[in-house]
Each structure stands twice: as C-alpha cells, then as structure tokens.
Design a protein around this motif. Structure first.
Motif, short mmCIF file in Angstrom:
data_model
loop_
_atom_site.label_atom_id
_atom_site.label_comp_id
_atom_site.label_asym_id
_atom_site.label_seq_id
_atom_site.Cartn_x
_atom_site.Cartn_y
_atom_site.Cartn_z
N ASP A 136 -11.93 -17.26 -1.93
CA ASP A 136 -12.43 -18.44 -2.66
C ASP A 136 -13.93 -18.31 -2.85
O ASP A 136 -14.69 -18.17 -1.87
N LEU A 137 -14.35 -18.36 -4.11
CA LEU A 137 -15.76 -18.21 -4.44
C LEU A 137 -16.29 -19.46 -5.14
O LEU A 137 -15.53 -20.21 -5.75
N ILE A 138 -17.58 -19.66 -5.04
CA ILE A 138 -18.28 -20.78 -5.66
C ILE A 138 -19.34 -20.20 -6.59
O ILE A 138 -20.05 -19.26 -6.23
N LEU A 139 -19.45 -20.75 -7.79
CA LEU A 139 -20.51 -20.35 -8.72
C LEU A 139 -21.28 -21.60 -9.13
O LEU A 139 -20.69 -22.57 -9.63
N ARG A 140 -22.58 -21.61 -8.85
CA ARG A 140 -23.42 -22.74 -9.24
C ARG A 140 -23.78 -22.58 -10.73
O ARG A 140 -24.43 -21.61 -11.11
N THR A 141 -23.33 -23.52 -11.54
CA THR A 141 -23.54 -23.42 -12.98
C THR A 141 -24.21 -24.69 -13.50
O THR A 141 -23.57 -25.54 -14.12
N PRO A 142 -25.52 -24.85 -13.26
CA PRO A 142 -26.22 -26.02 -13.78
C PRO A 142 -26.26 -26.04 -15.30
O PRO A 142 -26.36 -27.11 -15.91
N GLN A 143 -26.18 -24.87 -15.91
CA GLN A 143 -26.11 -24.73 -17.37
C GLN A 143 -24.71 -24.23 -17.74
O GLN A 143 -24.04 -23.57 -16.95
N PRO A 144 -24.25 -24.54 -18.96
CA PRO A 144 -22.88 -24.16 -19.33
C PRO A 144 -22.61 -22.67 -19.23
O PRO A 144 -23.45 -21.83 -19.60
N LEU A 145 -21.43 -22.35 -18.74
CA LEU A 145 -20.91 -20.99 -18.74
C LEU A 145 -19.81 -20.94 -19.79
O LEU A 145 -18.86 -21.72 -19.76
N GLY A 146 -19.96 -20.05 -20.75
CA GLY A 146 -19.04 -19.99 -21.88
C GLY A 146 -17.64 -19.58 -21.47
O GLY A 146 -17.43 -18.89 -20.48
N ARG A 147 -16.69 -19.99 -22.28
CA ARG A 147 -15.29 -19.65 -21.98
C ARG A 147 -15.05 -18.15 -22.05
O ARG A 147 -14.25 -17.61 -21.27
N GLU A 148 -15.69 -17.46 -22.98
CA GLU A 148 -15.50 -16.01 -23.06
C GLU A 148 -16.03 -15.33 -21.80
O GLU A 148 -15.40 -14.38 -21.29
N GLN A 149 -17.16 -15.80 -21.29
CA GLN A 149 -17.68 -15.24 -20.05
C GLN A 149 -16.74 -15.53 -18.89
O GLN A 149 -16.53 -14.69 -18.02
N ALA A 150 -16.16 -16.73 -18.89
CA ALA A 150 -15.18 -17.07 -17.86
C ALA A 150 -13.98 -16.13 -17.93
O ALA A 150 -13.46 -15.68 -16.90
N GLN A 151 -13.52 -15.82 -19.12
CA GLN A 151 -12.38 -14.93 -19.29
C GLN A 151 -12.70 -13.52 -18.79
O GLN A 151 -11.85 -12.86 -18.18
N GLU A 152 -13.94 -13.06 -19.02
CA GLU A 152 -14.34 -11.75 -18.53
C GLU A 152 -14.36 -11.72 -17.01
O GLU A 152 -13.94 -10.72 -16.39
N LEU A 153 -14.82 -12.79 -16.39
CA LEU A 153 -14.83 -12.86 -14.93
C LEU A 153 -13.40 -12.82 -14.39
O LEU A 153 -13.13 -12.12 -13.40
N VAL A 154 -12.49 -13.55 -15.01
CA VAL A 154 -11.10 -13.54 -14.55
C VAL A 154 -10.52 -12.14 -14.64
O VAL A 154 -9.81 -11.69 -13.72
#
Length: 206
Positions: free
Chosen positions: A133-151
């Motif tokens: 289980d990981l936590i990412l602090r995202t005070p600014q928006p993280l794009g959906r494409e970047q989220a998909q790359e992380l997955v």
C-alpha cells in the motif's frame, strides 16, 4: 492541532487506559506491547485524534480516539521510503523494484498499510500474500494518463500494489482514477462521495 495529523500517520503513546471499557482484549494487548496506532480519516473531538489499533489478524482493527497530549512519536508514510528490513516477502521485493521510479516521479510518496506498520514499528505485519500500500501526495492534479502509466508499472511488481492519491480534498484510489469511469470515490473525514474532479470540490456528480 488535530488537523496536523494525516490519515496513515503512525502515532506512539496511546495507553490502554484511554480505551473504552468495552474494548476487546487484543486491543489492550497491542497497546500494552507498545505498538503504534494509525491515524484514521474521521472527525474527532478537540484535543483528540481519530486512530485505529491493529491486531495480529487481518480482521482485528479497532477504531477509537487518542489524546493529542499523549503522543510521544509520529511517523509519516513518507518517512518510511528508505527504511529496509531483512525479510524476503513479495511486498518488500515490490518496494525495492519501485523505489527508484517513485523517488524520480516528482511527487512526495510514502508507505502505508501492513508494510508501513512493519517498517515503522518492527512488528511483523506482512505475509506472503500481503499487498503493498502506497501513498502519493498530490496537492496538484495528477492526470489520468499518468495514473494509467503508474498502474502499468505497478502491475509488473512482485505483488499487487495499491496506491492512494492524497488530494487537498481527500483521498482517491489510483486504480479508480486510472479507470474508465468519469466519477471516482473521494474519501475525507466528513464523507465519501463521487466526484468528477477530486481536486475541485465543487465539481461533484449529481
């Protein structure tokens, strides 16, 4: 002062004397052993912080509150990124695989769940089937494409990796943000609601 503590922070100093009279025996044992409690995403009274006590079994989770004045030590998920322990488990191998990428991602990240608990306390909480289980602090928006790359990267790891994105308005699951649905579940201390943009509290689903 309560607002200075964030979900997944680990706190030391709670004693069994602070528990309600009806608390299960395993909760008392955990606290008497000096184990930390984990901050929950929930409202609490002034001078208190909402916490959870972990037991040795997966189903042993107890919600309560801790006096802020009693806190002796605090460890945040991001404090654990480079802590290591000598156990050969899939979750720890996955952490080793992903650490360099996470360090270079440009966001503040940390470790929660069983892995974070064990890294912080030394109490064995991980097993062969544990997720990371990981936590990412995202005070600014993280794009959906970047989220998909992380997955995609996480799906190459030695175990299942789940990440929470911590926005200023609450937390969302990375895998949900990377998915096809335009609405995602945003959780904060007050409520859980479907939103279109987790970084914009006004843009909520009808």
């Amino acid at each position: 002062m309560v607002n200075t503590f964030l979900a997944h922070d680990l706190l030391w100093g709670m004693t069994s004397e602070q528990l309600p009279a009806a608390a299960p025996g395993w909760v008392i044992e955990s606290l008497n052993a000096g184990q930390p409690v984990v901050v929950r995403r929930a409202l609490s009274a002034p001078g208190q912080v909402a916490v959870g006590v972990r037991g040795s079994l997966r189903e042993q989770r107890y919600a309560t509150a801790m006096s802020v004045d009693g806190i002796q030590r605090r460890v945040k998920p991001e404090d654990l990124c480079h802590v290591s322990i000598d156990r050969d488990l899939p979750a720890l191998r996955a952490l080793t695989q992903l650490r360099a990428m996470l360090d270079a991602c440009g966001w503040v990240w940390g470790i929660g769940g069983s892995a974070g608990f064990e890294l912080a306390s030394g109490v064995e909480a991980l097993h062969q089937r544990s997720d990371l289980d990981l936590i990412l602090r995202t005070p600014q928006p993280l794009g959906r494409e970047q989220a998909q790359e992380l997955v995609k990267i996480f799906d190459t790891a030695a175990c299942r990796v789940d990440m929470q994105l911590q926005t200023p308005r609450g937390a969302i699951a990375l895998r949900e943000w990377a998915g096809p649905s335009p609405r995602v579940l945003l959780k904060n201390a007050v409520e859980a609601c479907l939103v279109l943009d987790p970084w914009n509290p006004q843009e909520q689903a009808a």
